[in-house]
Design a protein around this motif. Structure first.
Motif, PDB file in Angstrom:
ATOM      1  N   ILE A  52       0.992  -1.321   0.068  1.00  0.00           N
ATOM      2  CA  ILE A  52       0.070   0.092   0.015  1.00  0.00           C
ATOM      3  C   ILE A  52       0.880   1.253   0.031  1.00  0.00           C
ATOM      4  O   ILE A  52       1.763   1.374   0.945  1.00  0.00           O
ATOM      5  N   ASP A  53       0.557   2.004  -0.988  1.00  0.00           N
ATOM      6  CA  ASP A  53       1.598   3.458  -1.391  1.00  0.00           C
ATOM      7  C   ASP A  53       0.609   4.558  -0.728  1.00  0.00           C
ATOM      8  O   ASP A  53       0.557   4.698   0.205  1.00  0.00           O
ATOM      9  N   THR A  54       0.022   5.101  -1.907  1.00  0.00           N
ATOM     10  CA  THR A  54      -0.908   6.375  -1.359  1.00  0.00           C
ATOM     11  C   THR A  54      -2.288   5.585  -0.519  1.00  0.00           C
ATOM     12  O   THR A  54      -2.680   6.515  -0.075  1.00  0.00           O
ATOM     13  N   GLY A  55      -2.584   4.436  -1.096  1.00  0.00           N
ATOM     14  CA  GLY A  55      -3.847   4.017  -0.438  1.00  0.00           C
ATOM     15  C   GLY A  55      -5.068   3.970  -1.595  1.00  0.00           C
ATOM     16  O   GLY A  55      -6.027   3.581  -1.034  1.00  0.00           O
ATOM     17  N   LEU A  56      -4.912   4.613  -2.590  1.00  0.00           N
ATOM     18  CA  LEU A  56      -5.952   4.791  -3.566  1.00  0.00           C
ATOM     19  C   LEU A  56      -6.441   3.390  -3.808  1.00  0.00           C
ATOM     20  O   LEU A  56      -7.603   3.107  -4.151  1.00  0.00           O
ATOM     21  N   THR A  57      -5.784   2.528  -4.291  1.00  0.00           N
ATOM     22  CA  THR A  57      -5.972   1.343  -5.022  1.00  0.00           C
ATOM     23  C   THR A  57      -6.929   0.514  -3.748  1.00  0.00           C
ATOM     24  O   THR A  57      -7.923   0.038  -4.229  1.00  0.00           O
ATOM     25  N   ILE A  58      -6.263   0.207  -2.507  1.00  0.00           N
ATOM     26  CA  ILE A  58      -7.100  -0.374  -1.578  1.00  0.00           C
ATOM     27  C   ILE A  58      -8.451   0.512  -1.381  1.00  0.00           C
ATOM     28  O   ILE A  58      -9.476  -0.329  -0.959  1.00  0.00           O
ATOM     29  N   LEU A  80       3.804  -1.516   3.478  1.00  0.00           N
ATOM     30  CA  LEU A  80       3.035  -0.255   3.595  1.00  0.00           C
ATOM     31  C   LEU A  80       4.051   0.898   3.416  1.00  0.00           C
ATOM     32  O   LEU A  80       5.197   0.700   4.375  1.00  0.00           O
ATOM     33  N   LYS A  81       3.828   1.884   2.776  1.00  0.00           N
ATOM     34  CA  LYS A  81       4.941   2.942   2.728  1.00  0.00           C
ATOM     35  C   LYS A  81       4.152   4.376   3.603  1.00  0.00           C
ATOM     36  O   LYS A  81       3.417   5.026   3.238  1.00  0.00           O
ATOM     37  N   PRO A  82       4.245   4.159   5.070  1.00  0.00           N
ATOM     38  CA  PRO A  82       3.509   5.102   5.918  1.00  0.00           C
ATOM     39  C   PRO A  82       3.947   6.596   5.651  1.00  0.00           C
ATOM     40  O   PRO A  82       3.001   7.262   5.601  1.00  0.00           O
ATOM     41  N   PHE A 107      11.205   2.780  -4.487  1.00  0.00           N
ATOM     42  CA  PHE A 107      10.574   1.631  -5.263  1.00  0.00           C
ATOM     43  C   PHE A 107      11.214   0.348  -4.982  1.00  0.00           C
ATOM     44  O   PHE A 107      12.697   0.282  -5.068  1.00  0.00           O
ATOM     45  N   ILE A 108      10.417  -0.638  -4.702  1.00  0.00           N
ATOM     46  CA  ILE A 108      11.123  -1.940  -4.508  1.00  0.00           C
ATOM     47  C   ILE A 108      10.470  -3.026  -5.530  1.00  0.00           C
ATOM     48  O   ILE A 108       9.384  -2.845  -5.974  1.00  0.00           O
ATOM     49  N   VAL A 109      11.173  -3.988  -5.559  1.00  0.00           N
ATOM     50  CA  VAL A 109      10.764  -5.126  -6.384  1.00  0.00           C
ATOM     51  C   VAL A 109      11.034  -6.375  -5.820  1.00  0.00           C
ATOM     52  O   VAL A 109      11.981  -6.462  -4.906  1.00  0.00           O
ATOM     53  N   LEU A 130       6.432  -8.198  -6.359  1.00  0.00           N
ATOM     54  CA  LEU A 130       6.176  -6.900  -6.850  1.00  0.00           C
ATOM     55  C   LEU A 130       7.231  -6.826  -7.865  1.00  0.00           C
ATOM     56  O   LEU A 130       8.438  -7.427  -8.002  1.00  0.00           O
ATOM     57  N   ASP A 131       6.663  -6.213  -9.018  1.00  0.00           N
ATOM     58  CA  ASP A 131       7.329  -6.141 -10.665  1.00  0.00           C
ATOM     59  C   ASP A 131       7.720  -4.553 -10.972  1.00  0.00           C
ATOM     60  O   ASP A 131       7.429  -3.649 -10.138  1.00  0.00           O
ATOM     61  N   ILE A 132       8.712  -4.569 -11.784  1.00  0.00           N
ATOM     62  CA  ILE A 132       8.700  -3.488 -12.426  1.00  0.00           C
ATOM     63  C   ILE A 132       8.484  -4.046 -14.107  1.00  0.00           C
ATOM     64  O   ILE A 132       9.148  -4.761 -14.430  1.00  0.00           O
ATOM     65  N   GLN A 156       8.887   5.101 -12.110  1.00  0.00           N
ATOM     66  CA  GLN A 156       8.576   3.601 -12.285  1.00  0.00           C
ATOM     67  C   GLN A 156       7.376   2.962 -11.710  1.00  0.00           C
ATOM     68  O   GLN A 156       7.067   1.838 -11.730  1.00  0.00           O
ATOM     69  N   LYS A 157       6.532   3.798 -11.045  1.00  0.00           N
ATOM     70  CA  LYS A 157       5.432   3.436 -10.632  1.00  0.00           C
ATOM     71  C   LYS A 157       4.641   2.674 -11.311  1.00  0.00           C
ATOM     72  O   LYS A 157       4.190   2.999 -12.412  1.00  0.00           O
ATOM     73  N   ARG A 158       4.329   1.453 -11.130  1.00  0.00           N
ATOM     74  CA  ARG A 158       3.505   0.503 -12.116  1.00  0.00           C
ATOM     75  C   ARG A 158       2.159   0.998 -12.050  1.00  0.00           C
ATOM     76  O   ARG A 158       1.355   1.643 -11.299  1.00  0.00           O
ATOM     77  N   LYS A 159       1.454   0.777 -13.459  1.00  0.00           N
ATOM     78  CA  LYS A 159       0.029   1.461 -13.752  1.00  0.00           C
ATOM     79  C   LYS A 159      -0.878   0.108 -13.407  1.00  0.00           C
ATOM     80  O   LYS A 159      -1.964   0.182 -13.233  1.00  0.00           O
TER      81      LYS A 159
HETATM   82  P1  5GP Z   1      -1.485   2.925  -4.289  1.00  0.00           P
HETATM   83  O1  5GP Z   1      -2.734   2.879  -4.876  1.00  0.00           O
HETATM   84  O2  5GP Z   1      -1.452   2.297  -2.737  1.00  0.00           O
HETATM   85  O3  5GP Z   1      -0.998   4.043  -4.408  1.00  0.00           O
HETATM   86  O4  5GP Z   1      -0.614   1.752  -4.990  1.00  0.00           O
HETATM   87  C1  5GP Z   1      -0.727   0.625  -4.794  1.00  0.00           C
HETATM   88  C2  5GP Z   1      -0.085  -0.346  -5.998  1.00  0.00           C
HETATM   89  O5  5GP Z   1       0.960   0.346  -6.680  1.00  0.00           O
HETATM   90  C3  5GP Z   1       0.349  -1.476  -5.447  1.00  0.00           C
HETATM   91  O6  5GP Z   1      -0.567  -2.615  -5.472  1.00  0.00           O
HETATM   92  C4  5GP Z   1       1.718  -1.809  -6.477  1.00  0.00           C
HETATM   93  O7  5GP Z   1       1.096  -2.565  -7.783  1.00  0.00           O
HETATM   94  C5  5GP Z   1       2.164  -0.311  -6.824  1.00  0.00           C
HETATM   95  N1  5GP Z   1       3.245  -0.008  -6.089  1.00  0.00           N
HETATM   96  C6  5GP Z   1       3.202   1.008  -5.074  1.00  0.00           C
HETATM   97  N2  5GP Z   1       4.612   1.011  -4.667  1.00  0.00           N
HETATM   98  C7  5GP Z   1       5.359   0.186  -5.209  1.00  0.00           C
HETATM   99  C8  5GP Z   1       6.656  -0.226  -5.249  1.00  0.00           C
HETATM  100  O8  5GP Z   1       7.491   0.335  -4.521  1.00  0.00           O
HETATM  101  N3  5GP Z   1       7.166  -1.029  -5.899  1.00  0.00           N
HETATM  102  C9  5GP Z   1       6.202  -1.743  -6.878  1.00  0.00           C
HETATM  103  N4  5GP Z   1       6.834  -2.820  -7.674  1.00  0.00           N
HETATM  104  N5  5GP Z   1       4.866  -1.518  -6.976  1.00  0.00           N
HETATM  105  C10 5GP Z   1       4.397  -0.600  -6.189  1.00  0.00           C
END
Ligand code: 5GP
Length: 191
Positions: free
Chosen positions: A106-112, A134-136, A156-158, A162-164, A186-189
């Motif tokens: 969970i990065d910004t939290g928008l997806t969840i 989680l990226k607090p 950014f981690i893989v 987790l992928d790139i 780098q953030k995945r779509k």
């Molecule tokens: P959010 O909606 O919380 O900003 O982003 C969540 C999604 O972004 C994750 O499910 C993942 O696919 C991607 N993401 C966010 N941070 C990273 C990261 O550091 N590495 C990778 N590989 N994907 C990330």
């Protein structure tokens, strides 16, 4: 010296070793099982990233539980609202189910937040969130996930699912990008 891998002209170095990840997952599984035994929880993994985490969680469960996977499909709206996200694979009803939504990170939290909205619309009895990472410093959500494996810095981690651009999911450890280009590029779509 830390192990290094390269993808798309970027270099990553080992950041969280495999054994540390597996120990964390085992502890999470024990906590989840303690909380949810007898509730026959339904785990809903958000593809693609969660497949390894959910698989390892499941290898520790002895309680009755079920698993399903969903995928998020994003596309640009023709209207002014911008990006629309659609959930694929969610069953019609979650009535009376205890649901645990499982994310890789969970990065910004928008997806969840999107996933939780759709899950809540199906009338579950209870919804919990489990995320491996989680990226607090970036997370903007109001509520903390119920189960967090590890907090990580805004980098950014893989690896470990987790992928790139589709690559790196098979790495057993987690690697951090050490080149200086910004994370945003780098953030995945796709999830
Ligand atoms: P959010 O909606 O919380 O900003 O982003 C969540 C999604 O972004 C994750 O499910 C993942 O696919 C991607 N993401 C966010 N941070 C990273 C990261 O550091 N590495 C990778 N590989 N994907 C990330």
């Amino acid at each position: 010296m830390a192990k290094k891998v390269s993808y798309q002209n970027f270099t990553f170095e080992e950041y969280i070793p495999e054994q540390q990840i597996l120990d964390v997952v085992k502890n999470m599984a024990m906590q989840i099982e303690k909380d949810l035994t007898g509730k026959k929880p339904l785990f809903i993994g958000v593809l693609n990233g969660s497949f390894r985490f959910l698989n390892d969680l499941f290898s520790h469960f002895t309680m009755d539980c079920e698993v399903e996977f969903i995928k998020l499909k994003s596309y640009e709206s023709t209207e002014s609202t911008g990006k629309i996200t659609e959930l694929i694979g969610l069953r019609d009803s979650l009535e009376d189910r205890v649901v645990v939504v499982v994310e890789d990170i969970i990065d910004t939290g928008l997806t969840i937040a999107n996933v939780i909205n759709d899950v809540l619309a199906m009338n579950p009895k209870e919804v919990k969130v489990a995320t491996m990472f989680l990226k607090p410093d970036i997370y903007k959500g109001a509520l903390m996930p119920d189960y967090v494996g590890m907090e990580v810095p805004p980098e950014f981690i893989v690896g470990y699912g987790l992928d790139i651009d589709g690559l790196g999911r098979n790495l057993n450890s987690v690697y951090k990008k050490i080149d200086s280009l910004s994370f945003g590029s780098q953030k995945r779509k796709e999830c």
